[in-house]
Motif scaffolding. Sequence first.
Motif, PDB file in Angstrom:
ATOM      1  N   ARG A 186       9.198  47.945  38.465  1.00 33.12           N
ATOM      2  CA  ARG A 186       8.408  46.806  37.975  1.00 33.12           C
ATOM      3  C   ARG A 186       8.375  46.750  36.458  1.00 33.12           C
ATOM      4  NH1 ARG A 186       2.711  46.257  37.435  1.00 33.12           N
ATOM      5  NH2 ARG A 186       2.385  48.205  38.568  1.00 33.12           N
ATOM      6  N   PHE A 187       8.328  47.912  35.815  1.00 29.55           N
ATOM      7  CA  PHE A 187       8.281  47.953  34.356  1.00 29.55           C
ATOM      8  C   PHE A 187       9.666  47.899  33.720  1.00 29.55           C
ATOM      9  CE2 PHE A 187       4.258  50.636  35.100  1.00 29.55           C
ATOM     10  CZ  PHE A 187       3.473  49.498  35.199  1.00 29.55           C
ATOM     11  N   GLY A 188      10.720  47.970  34.537  1.00 24.98           N
ATOM     12  CA  GLY A 188      12.084  47.886  34.009  1.00 24.98           C
ATOM     13  C   GLY A 188      12.613  49.174  33.419  1.00 24.98           C
ATOM     14  N   LEU A 189      11.964  50.303  33.695  1.00 19.50           N
ATOM     15  CA  LEU A 189      12.377  51.565  33.100  1.00 19.50           C
ATOM     16  C   LEU A 189      13.481  52.270  33.880  1.00 19.50           C
ATOM     17  CD1 LEU A 189       8.921  53.025  31.994  1.00 19.50           C
ATOM     18  CD2 LEU A 189      10.730  52.097  30.525  1.00 19.50           C
ATOM     19  N   ASP A 190      13.908  51.686  34.999  1.00 17.22           N
ATOM     20  CA  ASP A 190      14.954  52.304  35.809  1.00 17.22           C
ATOM     21  C   ASP A 190      16.236  51.479  35.818  1.00 17.22           C
ATOM     22  OD1 ASP A 190      14.099  50.124  37.271  1.00 17.22           O
ATOM     23  OD2 ASP A 190      14.134  51.154  39.199  1.00 17.22           O
ATOM     24  N   LYS A 191      16.361  50.545  34.882  1.00 19.19           N
ATOM     25  CA  LYS A 191      17.524  49.666  34.901  1.00 19.19           C
ATOM     26  C   LYS A 191      17.976  49.326  33.485  1.00 19.19           C
ATOM     27  CE  LYS A 191      15.393  46.599  37.370  1.00 19.19           C
ATOM     28  NZ  LYS A 191      14.054  47.222  37.547  1.00 19.19           N
ATOM     29  N   ASN A 192      19.117  48.668  33.399  1.00 21.65           N
ATOM     30  CA  ASN A 192      19.654  48.265  32.107  1.00 21.65           C
ATOM     31  C   ASN A 192      18.725  47.275  31.395  1.00 21.65           C
ATOM     32  OD1 ASN A 192      21.885  49.797  32.661  1.00 21.65           O
ATOM     33  ND2 ASN A 192      23.274  48.077  32.998  1.00 21.65           N
ATOM     34  N   ASP A 193      18.755  47.335  30.070  1.00 21.44           N
ATOM     35  CA  ASP A 193      18.099  46.304  29.283  1.00 21.44           C
ATOM     36  C   ASP A 193      18.711  44.950  29.640  1.00 21.44           C
ATOM     37  OD1 ASP A 193      16.774  45.079  26.856  1.00 21.44           O
ATOM     38  OD2 ASP A 193      18.886  44.852  26.304  1.00 21.44           O
ATOM     39  N   PRO A 194      17.905  43.897  29.781  1.00 16.92           N
ATOM     40  CA  PRO A 194      18.466  42.601  30.187  1.00 16.92           C
ATOM     41  C   PRO A 194      19.499  42.041  29.211  1.00 16.92           C
ATOM     42  CG  PRO A 194      16.141  42.403  29.571  1.00 16.92           C
ATOM     43  CD  PRO A 194      16.436  43.858  29.694  1.00 16.92           C
ATOM     44  N   VAL A 195      19.348  42.325  27.924  1.00 13.89           N
ATOM     45  CA  VAL A 195      20.344  41.850  26.956  1.00 13.89           C
ATOM     46  C   VAL A 195      21.659  42.602  27.150  1.00 13.89           C
ATOM     47  CG1 VAL A 195      20.928  41.678  24.511  1.00 13.89           C
ATOM     48  CG2 VAL A 195      18.620  41.123  25.275  1.00 13.89           C
ATOM     49  N   GLU A 196      21.581  43.903  27.401  1.00 15.88           N
ATOM     50  CA  GLU A 196      22.789  44.675  27.697  1.00 15.88           C
ATOM     51  C   GLU A 196      23.474  44.128  28.933  1.00 15.88           C
ATOM     52  OE1 GLU A 196      25.588  47.982  27.459  1.00 15.88           O
ATOM     53  OE2 GLU A 196      24.236  47.038  26.027  1.00 15.88           O
ATOM     54  N   GLN A 197      22.693  43.792  29.975  1.00 17.64           N
ATOM     55  CA  GLN A 197      23.288  43.254  31.192  1.00 17.64           C
ATOM     56  C   GLN A 197      23.902  41.883  30.941  1.00 17.64           C
ATOM     57  OE1 GLN A 197      23.443  45.228  34.092  1.00 17.64           O
ATOM     58  NE2 GLN A 197      25.022  43.673  34.432  1.00 17.64           N
ATOM     59  N   GLU A 198      23.247  41.086  30.098  1.00 21.93           N
ATOM     60  CA  GLU A 198      23.820  39.783  29.727  1.00 21.93           C
ATOM     61  C   GLU A 198      25.162  39.975  29.043  1.00 21.93           C
ATOM     62  OE1 GLU A 198      23.059  36.448  29.817  1.00 21.93           O
ATOM     63  OE2 GLU A 198      21.442  36.801  31.235  1.00 21.93           O
ATOM     64  N   PHE A 199      25.233  40.957  28.158  1.00 20.60           N
ATOM     65  CA  PHE A 199      26.477  41.255  27.449  1.00 20.60           C
ATOM     66  C   PHE A 199      27.580  41.635  28.435  1.00 20.60           C
ATOM     67  CE2 PHE A 199      29.323  44.374  25.523  1.00 20.60           C
ATOM     68  CZ  PHE A 199      29.724  43.731  24.359  1.00 20.60           C
ATOM     69  N   LEU A 200      27.235  42.511  29.377  1.00 16.97           N
ATOM     70  CA  LEU A 200      28.225  42.949  30.360  1.00 16.97           C
ATOM     71  C   LEU A 200      28.665  41.794  31.255  1.00 16.97           C
ATOM     72  CD1 LEU A 200      26.584  46.353  31.388  1.00 16.97           C
ATOM     73  CD2 LEU A 200      28.561  46.017  29.894  1.00 16.97           C
ATOM     74  N   ASP A 201      27.705  40.972  31.678  1.00 17.07           N
ATOM     75  CA  ASP A 201      28.045  39.840  32.547  1.00 17.07           C
ATOM     76  C   ASP A 201      28.870  38.791  31.803  1.00 17.07           C
ATOM     77  OD1 ASP A 201      26.804  40.919  34.757  1.00 17.07           O
ATOM     78  OD2 ASP A 201      24.894  39.911  34.396  1.00 17.07           O
ATOM     79  N   ALA A 202      28.577  38.597  30.524  1.00 19.67           N
ATOM     80  CA  ALA A 202      29.360  37.643  29.734  1.00 19.67           C
ATOM     81  C   ALA A 202      30.808  38.110  29.630  1.00 19.67           C
ATOM     82  CB  ALA A 202      28.748  37.482  28.344  1.00 19.67           C
ATOM     83  N   GLY A 203      30.991  39.414  29.418  1.00 26.52           N
ATOM     84  CA  GLY A 203      32.341  39.956  29.367  1.00 26.52           C
ATOM     85  C   GLY A 203      33.048  39.844  30.702  1.00 26.52           C
ATOM     86  N   GLY A 204      32.309  40.077  31.787  1.00 24.81           N
ATOM     87  CA  GLY A 204      32.893  39.957  33.114  1.00 24.81           C
ATOM     88  C   GLY A 204      33.321  38.533  33.419  1.00 24.81           C
ATOM     89  N   ALA A 205      32.475  37.569  33.044  1.00 25.12           N
ATOM     90  CA  ALA A 205      32.817  36.160  33.275  1.00 25.12           C
ATOM     91  C   ALA A 205      34.076  35.771  32.507  1.00 25.12           C
ATOM     92  CB  ALA A 205      31.638  35.276  32.871  1.00 25.12           C
ATOM     93  N   GLU A 206      34.168  36.245  31.263  1.00 23.41           N
ATOM     94  CA  GLU A 206      35.352  35.947  30.447  1.00 23.41           C
ATOM     95  C   GLU A 206      36.596  36.591  31.047  1.00 23.41           C
ATOM     96  OE1 GLU A 206      36.644  36.069  25.749  1.00 23.41           O
ATOM     97  OE2 GLU A 206      35.416  37.697  26.543  1.00 23.41           O
ATOM     98  N   LEU A 207      36.443  37.840  31.497  1.00 25.34           N
ATOM     99  CA  LEU A 207      37.581  38.569  32.059  1.00 25.34           C
ATOM    100  C   LEU A 207      38.168  37.829  33.251  1.00 25.34           C
ATOM    101  CD1 LEU A 207      39.315  41.183  32.212  1.00 25.34           C
ATOM    102  CD2 LEU A 207      37.538  42.114  33.712  1.00 25.34           C
ATOM    103  N   TYR A 208      37.304  37.260  34.099  1.00 25.76           N
ATOM    104  CA  TYR A 208      37.764  36.580  35.307  1.00 25.76           C
ATOM    105  C   TYR A 208      37.940  35.075  35.122  1.00 25.76           C
ATOM    106  CZ  TYR A 208      37.148  40.901  37.914  1.00 25.76           C
ATOM    107  OH  TYR A 208      37.265  42.190  38.365  1.00 25.76           O
ATOM    108  N   GLY A 209      37.687  34.587  33.904  1.00 26.16           N
ATOM    109  CA  GLY A 209      37.880  33.164  33.637  1.00 26.16           C
ATOM    110  C   GLY A 209      36.901  32.277  34.370  1.00 26.16           C
TER     111      GLY A 209
END
Length: 327
Positions: A186-209
Amino acid sequence: MHPRRLAPLFAALAFASSTALADVTKDASCQTAAGCYTIAGTITNEDAAAVARIAASLKDQGVVGPKFLLNSGGGSLFAGIEIGKSLRQMRALAMVTLNSQCASACVFILAGASRRATYGAVGIHRPYTEQVGNIDIAQAQVEYRDTQAKARAYLQDMNLSDDLYEAMVRIPSEQIQVLTPEELARFGLDKNDPVEQEFLDAGGAELYGLSKSEYLRRKGIASTECGKYLTKEETAQQYLDCRDAILSNTSTYPAKSPPTGGEDLALKIALQVAYDLYPFLDHTKPGANRAAIDEVVQVRDSLMARGYSPAQAIQAAVEQIGPKYAE
């Protein structure tokens, strides 16, 4: 729901000796390019300076993503905040392993990490001033408000919900509340920072077009749909191939994920991935490492007792124990 666990501070920080200064050490055997480090003991300004030097060195090298193992019962709040800022700069992973702890000021270090993995005890309480000696009540009020404002602002800067800060201030400074798995989530202490996840997802979207929305939709489908390709005879590679096919194929995939086998399927995937990464964990194969298997089972059982699902417990246990026995 797990009961809330409160402990007097002197007991919880058996949770960590208050006389042991924190030590920032590097693991020479680490395979991570950016390095692996441990922060253990009482957190001080010297530790903040040491971690800042690590961050500066990695910045000069153009390298990100070190791993920090945390095992501290706290110390200086403001040193913890500075260390957390350095971890964010490095896009670091912070991990609290099963037999480790992270309490009080250490939680501010954990909060700063871009990626987080929490299997050990994580404990919170109200941040307190570092002022000692005789001060008048007006000065105490100023110090208290300044400390609370800085703590809250920092957690907001780290993209964490005010829920975490509000939970902290409800616990007296002389006590520790050990967070349950549900609270960590609930507090988000067991997962990636949302900005980090956004960065990773943005790269993934670009990679797959793909557009971001289409990438996320397919990513959600792949997380469940591909489980059906994992059978007793197949390996995790089929799962990865399936995921790649869904993300890269131009065919239209259903908007809703198909039904799956639920926890049984998740457990099967977790086991198959474990065997694929560390074949010596498969007790049915020649070369099985009984000591490693027994240790994984011990960690798994401990995590399940804390509320982890069987699949989550296996994944966490393998992540912690597997590298220890890998050649």
